[in-house]
Design an enzyme around this catalytic site. Sequence first.
Site, PDB file in Angstrom:
ATOM      1  N   TYR A  98       0.827  -1.206   0.000  1.00  0.00           N
ATOM      2  CA  TYR A  98       0.000   0.000   0.000  1.00  0.00           C
ATOM      3  C   TYR A  98       0.862   1.257   0.000  1.00  0.00           C
ATOM      4  CZ  TYR A  98      -4.233  -2.738   0.661  1.00  0.00           C
ATOM      5  OH  TYR A  98      -5.279  -3.608   0.481  1.00  0.00           O
ATOM      6  N   GLU A 140      -7.840  -7.541   5.578  1.00  0.00           N
ATOM      7  CA  GLU A 140      -6.955  -8.580   5.020  1.00  0.00           C
ATOM      8  C   GLU A 140      -6.192  -9.313   6.114  1.00  0.00           C
ATOM      9  OE1 GLU A 140      -4.857  -6.178   2.150  1.00  0.00           O
ATOM     10  OE2 GLU A 140      -6.769  -5.753   1.157  1.00  0.00           O
TER      11      GLU A 140
END
Length: 398
Positions: A98, A140
């Site tokens: 990310y 996640e």
Amino acid sequence: MLSETSTATVRATLPAVGAAIGDIADLFYRKLFEAHPELLRDLFNRGNQASGAQRQALAGSIAAFATHLVEHPDTRPDVMLGRIAHKHASLGVTAAQYEIVHTHLFAAIAEVLGDAVTPEVAAAWDEVYWLMANALISIEERLYAQQGVVAGDVWRDWEVVSRVEETDDVATFRIRPADGAPAPDFRPGQYVSVQVELADGAHQIRQYSLSSAPGSEVRSLTVKRVREAGAPDGEVSNHLHAAVAAGDTLRVSAPYGDLVLDASDAPVLLASAGIGCTPMLSMLEHLAATGHTAPVTVVHGDRSPATHALRVDHDRLTAKLPDAAAHFWYENPEPGHPADRTGRVDLSGLDIAPGTRAYLCGPLPFMRSIRTQLLAEGVPASDIHYEVFGPDMWLAQD
């Protein structure tokens, strides 16, 4: 959620960002892959990149998330986030990635919007990004923990036990863990990722629904060979069809996916078209195995009986249920096929039981049509669930 100052800035700049989000997504991916070519080679779907589908899906998700923050500040779009997180988990995405995305996405925003990106605008959209990214990272992490794996370490070797040709373009691969260890649990409707090494050395990944019910150490993947006029052939599906046989080994992820059969005694409608039948067959087999007694309506549309993969299983499993019926529509039917089951799926002649929970999988126009018909029949939107194969273009177009 979003701070008061950033909310005002995002609301004011959302039209400009929304109008440019396609260009931003396009430039973002170009910057990302120039800096990290291994991501295109071994993580991202090269077919979706070539077609532009992934760029549209990214643009749609960012715009939808920002709009939700502004219009519904006290809630979070958990359905959208959950669908993305399940796909990420099946790919083994990690938190560190990310940061990489952030770097190149904000470089693209600055380049496309130029002087419009003031420090205040940059700070507001940075807040939007990290609210979305941290929410996904959190989901996640939970998904990895549920499967008992370290974040990103989702891959195992599976042995191909057998291969069955279902139609000219569809094959079922029956697989089991190569190390003899227990297969991970899954819920009816979920999928796995399959990673294959191609001739150019790339390790491409695709998701395939598990087409069998839970409860066996041998799992079934039913794969359609992607061959469409005017578009490149599917890299992974064609590799599987051409090169994988019984005795071979496949690299397969833990199971994920948010389209799952609810554990209830409510009436069920399973609607599919084409290869979208695969998660529906897993659900149908589970309903038959667990003795589901409420009404079950099976609906499927296809080009012809010859292209209807798993048709025998559709009929066989429906017959095992005490109150179930299967209805098949074909664009090119065999002689004698009912006229009202020719062409596109039309639910108007079916009895939809009160309290029905509906599950949809197939091409986007098909699912839009079925959802519209179900809403007209009085089925609440909250009881209509769907699965999109590939990038969620429903989200991108809504």
